[in-house]
Write a protein that holds these residues in place. Sequence first.
Motif, PDB file in Angstrom:
ATOM      1  N   VAL A  14       0.706  -1.214   0.030  1.00  0.00           N
ATOM      2  CA  VAL A  14      -0.076  -0.012  -0.130  1.00  0.00           C
ATOM      3  C   VAL A  14       0.845   1.314  -0.064  1.00  0.00           C
ATOM      4  CG1 VAL A  14      -1.956  -1.029   1.062  1.00  0.00           C
ATOM      5  CG2 VAL A  14      -0.186   0.045   2.543  1.00  0.00           C
ATOM      6  N   GLY A  15       2.260   1.211   0.056  1.00  0.00           N
ATOM      7  CA  GLY A  15       3.249   2.109   0.057  1.00  0.00           C
ATOM      8  C   GLY A  15       3.511   2.752   1.503  1.00  0.00           C
ATOM      9  N   LYS A  16       3.731   1.630   2.472  1.00  0.00           N
ATOM     10  CA  LYS A  16       4.262   2.097   3.668  1.00  0.00           C
ATOM     11  C   LYS A  16       5.491   2.214   3.650  1.00  0.00           C
ATOM     12  CE  LYS A  16       3.247  -2.186   5.187  1.00  0.00           C
ATOM     13  NZ  LYS A  16       2.564  -2.846   3.776  1.00  0.00           N
ATOM     14  N   THR A  17       6.357   1.558   2.827  1.00  0.00           N
ATOM     15  CA  THR A  17       7.948   1.691   2.837  1.00  0.00           C
ATOM     16  C   THR A  17       8.053   3.228   2.085  1.00  0.00           C
ATOM     17  OG1 THR A  17       8.315  -0.450   2.568  1.00  0.00           O
ATOM     18  CG2 THR A  17       9.937   1.110   1.826  1.00  0.00           C
ATOM     19  N   ILE A  18       7.579   3.369   0.922  1.00  0.00           N
ATOM     20  CA  ILE A  18       7.934   4.552   0.053  1.00  0.00           C
ATOM     21  C   ILE A  18       7.503   5.883   0.680  1.00  0.00           C
ATOM     22  CG2 ILE A  18       6.027   4.695  -1.437  1.00  0.00           C
ATOM     23  CD1 ILE A  18       9.742   5.031  -2.504  1.00  0.00           C
ATOM     24  N   ILE A  19       6.287   5.775   1.310  1.00  0.00           N
ATOM     25  CA  ILE A  19       5.851   6.986   2.166  1.00  0.00           C
ATOM     26  C   ILE A  19       6.511   7.311   3.386  1.00  0.00           C
ATOM     27  CG2 ILE A  19       3.732   8.336   3.033  1.00  0.00           C
ATOM     28  CD1 ILE A  19       3.678   7.535  -0.238  1.00  0.00           C
ATOM     29  N   SER A  20       6.882   6.260   4.034  1.00  0.00           N
ATOM     30  CA  SER A  20       7.860   6.817   5.197  1.00  0.00           C
ATOM     31  C   SER A  20       9.184   7.132   4.802  1.00  0.00           C
ATOM     32  CB  SER A  20       8.174   5.328   6.057  1.00  0.00           C
ATOM     33  OG  SER A  20       7.127   4.444   6.549  1.00  0.00           O
ATOM     34  N   ASN A  21       9.528   6.559   3.551  1.00  0.00           N
ATOM     35  CA  ASN A  21      11.003   7.084   3.085  1.00  0.00           C
ATOM     36  C   ASN A  21      10.786   8.755   2.801  1.00  0.00           C
ATOM     37  OD1 ASN A  21      13.513   5.323   2.489  1.00  0.00           O
ATOM     38  ND2 ASN A  21      11.663   4.286   2.836  1.00  0.00           N
ATOM     39  N   LEU A  22       9.628   8.945   2.007  1.00  0.00           N
ATOM     40  CA  LEU A  22       9.558  10.087   1.587  1.00  0.00           C
ATOM     41  C   LEU A  22       9.002  11.355   2.682  1.00  0.00           C
ATOM     42  CD1 LEU A  22       7.219   9.489  -1.746  1.00  0.00           C
ATOM     43  CD2 LEU A  22       9.679  10.532  -1.607  1.00  0.00           C
ATOM     44  N   LEU A  23       8.644  10.668   3.643  1.00  0.00           N
ATOM     45  CA  LEU A  23       8.358  11.676   4.948  1.00  0.00           C
ATOM     46  C   LEU A  23       9.699  11.980   5.597  1.00  0.00           C
ATOM     47  CD1 LEU A  23       5.141  10.133   6.575  1.00  0.00           C
ATOM     48  CD2 LEU A  23       5.352  12.418   5.635  1.00  0.00           C
ATOM     49  N   ALA A  24      10.475  10.862   5.825  1.00  0.00           N
ATOM     50  CA  ALA A  24      11.882  10.954   6.330  1.00  0.00           C
ATOM     51  C   ALA A  24      12.699  11.938   5.563  1.00  0.00           C
ATOM     52  CB  ALA A  24      12.307   9.657   6.352  1.00  0.00           C
ATOM     53  N   PHE A  25      12.720  11.581   4.167  1.00  0.00           N
ATOM     54  CA  PHE A  25      13.290  12.941   3.084  1.00  0.00           C
ATOM     55  C   PHE A  25      13.050  14.049   3.712  1.00  0.00           C
ATOM     56  CE2 PHE A  25      16.302  11.614   0.027  1.00  0.00           C
ATOM     57  CZ  PHE A  25      16.406   9.957   0.310  1.00  0.00           C
ATOM     58  N   LYS A  30      13.842  19.674   6.072  1.00  0.00           N
ATOM     59  CA  LYS A  30      13.436  20.851   6.890  1.00  0.00           C
ATOM     60  C   LYS A  30      14.306  21.102   7.991  1.00  0.00           C
ATOM     61  CE  LYS A  30       8.327  20.636   5.920  1.00  0.00           C
ATOM     62  NZ  LYS A  30       8.585  21.752   5.040  1.00  0.00           N
ATOM     63  N   GLY A  31      15.232  20.038   8.202  1.00  0.00           N
ATOM     64  CA  GLY A  31      16.298  20.358   9.402  1.00  0.00           C
ATOM     65  C   GLY A  31      16.378  19.361  10.595  1.00  0.00           C
ATOM     66  N   TYR A  32      15.201  18.556  10.611  1.00  0.00           N
ATOM     67  CA  TYR A  32      14.977  17.674  11.614  1.00  0.00           C
ATOM     68  C   TYR A  32      16.103  16.608  11.398  1.00  0.00           C
ATOM     69  CZ  TYR A  32      10.720  19.767  12.952  1.00  0.00           C
ATOM     70  OH  TYR A  32       9.620  20.719  13.293  1.00  0.00           O
ATOM     71  N   LYS A  33      16.576  16.043  12.581  1.00  0.00           N
ATOM     72  CA  LYS A  33      17.441  14.733  12.320  1.00  0.00           C
ATOM     73  C   LYS A  33      16.575  13.619  12.439  1.00  0.00           C
ATOM     74  CE  LYS A  33      21.843  15.836  14.106  1.00  0.00           C
ATOM     75  NZ  LYS A  33      22.005  16.791  13.009  1.00  0.00           N
ATOM     76  N   VAL A  34      16.714  12.700  11.206  1.00  0.00           N
ATOM     77  CA  VAL A  34      15.619  11.641  11.122  1.00  0.00           C
ATOM     78  C   VAL A  34      16.305  10.192  10.914  1.00  0.00           C
ATOM     79  CG1 VAL A  34      13.522  10.745   9.811  1.00  0.00           C
ATOM     80  CG2 VAL A  34      14.187  13.444   9.771  1.00  0.00           C
ATOM     81  N   LEU A  35      16.073   9.462  11.475  1.00  0.00           N
ATOM     82  CA  LEU A  35      16.451   7.918  11.380  1.00  0.00           C
ATOM     83  C   LEU A  35      15.205   6.945  10.962  1.00  0.00           C
ATOM     84  CD1 LEU A  35      18.820   5.750  12.083  1.00  0.00           C
ATOM     85  CD2 LEU A  35      17.539   5.251  14.424  1.00  0.00           C
ATOM     86  N   LEU A  36      15.723   6.404  10.004  1.00  0.00           N
ATOM     87  CA  LEU A  36      14.673   5.086   9.395  1.00  0.00           C
ATOM     88  C   LEU A  36      15.440   3.779   9.913  1.00  0.00           C
ATOM     89  CD1 LEU A  36      14.614   6.319   5.658  1.00  0.00           C
ATOM     90  CD2 LEU A  36      12.697   5.860   6.689  1.00  0.00           C
ATOM     91  N   LYS A 248       7.199  16.355  -4.085  1.00  0.00           N
ATOM     92  CA  LYS A 248       7.556  17.020  -2.692  1.00  0.00           C
ATOM     93  C   LYS A 248       6.504  17.940  -2.067  1.00  0.00           C
ATOM     94  CE  LYS A 248      12.546  17.572  -3.446  1.00  0.00           C
ATOM     95  NZ  LYS A 248      13.116  17.635  -2.009  1.00  0.00           N
ATOM     96  N   ASP A 249       5.816  18.709  -3.015  1.00  0.00           N
ATOM     97  CA  ASP A 249       4.889  19.415  -2.551  1.00  0.00           C
ATOM     98  C   ASP A 249       3.811  18.878  -1.531  1.00  0.00           C
ATOM     99  OD1 ASP A 249       6.077  21.705  -3.584  1.00  0.00           O
ATOM    100  OD2 ASP A 249       4.735  22.029  -5.196  1.00  0.00           O
ATOM    101  N   CYS A 250       3.241  17.903  -2.133  1.00  0.00           N
ATOM    102  CA  CYS A 250       2.356  16.854  -1.572  1.00  0.00           C
ATOM    103  C   CYS A 250       2.500  16.451  -0.080  1.00  0.00           C
ATOM    104  CB  CYS A 250       1.912  15.575  -2.421  1.00  0.00           C
ATOM    105  SG  CYS A 250       0.805  14.675  -1.646  1.00  0.00           S
TER     106      CYS A 250
END
Length: 276
Positions: A14-25, A30-36, A248-250
């Motif tokens: 359903v897109g769990k992986t790709i949407i998690s990755n896009l949110l992390a990117f 935006k300057g947050y430190k993100v760990l996948l 990116k906008d979405c």
Amino acid sequence: MAIKLTLGNAKGGVGKTIISNLLAFGLAEKGYKVLLVDIDPQGNTSMISNLKFKLSEQQPYLIDGLFSKNLGPCVQQLKENLFLIAGDERTVELDKLLPAKNKVMYLRKYIEEIEDDFDFIFFDVPPTAYSVFLNNALGASDCFIVLTEAAKQSFDGISKLYNAAVAVQEKFNPSLDFLGVVINRREKDVANFGILEEMFQVSTDDMFFKTMIPSRTRIGKYSEHGVYNFPKSVNSIKGYDKWDVEVKDCINELITELLERIGVEKLETVKSKIQV
Ligand SMILES: Nc1ncnc2c1ncn2[C@@H]1O[C@H](COP(=O)(O)OP(=O)(O)OP(=O)(O)O)[C@@H](O)[C@H]1O
Ligand SMILES: [Mg+2]
């Protein structure tokens, strides 16, 4: 302290992986430190990361870190503000490590040891409800989101995932919050909540994120080439073309809503405290 999130659905693809990755990117930009953290034995997040940022052959993977009781050495930097704990099929061995008494909260203690280095941590989980992978991700998370396609089968997966998460919340992790349902691959004819409500007979009040992700060929390409790594886009200014920018906008709109739903109080606990 980091805000730890799991995007789940008891249905696969359903897109769990790709949407998690896009949110992390998006959050990293935006300057947050993100760990996948790749806790899916399919290792899809690790494969996607490897397409753009050749993964380190020296660094241990999630399962190695859990066997040696230290996840610190597993954290590899992908780019500015974005980090990964990679996983592969050997993650199935997690079951061997879990104590009989509590098979849910095992990962949490090792994540707690490293979480202060990050603002957000995303767990990429497999689609099976009640699996040790999903349970450990939920045990280590502060928030969970259900991601679904606007199709009947995926909607059935919402309640399965929701019930699995509530079971973890009631027995083990009382601070686990449900943030809502994100619709992925929105088709034109389900563009408004009224139609969704009619189709699936669910109350949509606050349950669904207002931001829905459309079906876009480019999103599919990221799984083949790496996130924002579509070969043609390297020629454009800043390395992104208009299709990347549309995604990116979405995703930025989704991030704004995600941060609203997480709430100011929780956001204030993250280190970077960046206002978006
Ligand atoms: N909005 C979208 N538009 C186009 N393609 C998409 C979209 N969302 C996901 N995809 C594609 O669908 C495929 C499945 O997505 P993904 O691997 O993220 O699903 P998943 O839920 O993580 O699957 P699994 O349950 O196997 O872990 C991928 O090729 C992905 O790029
Ligand atoms: Mg996946």
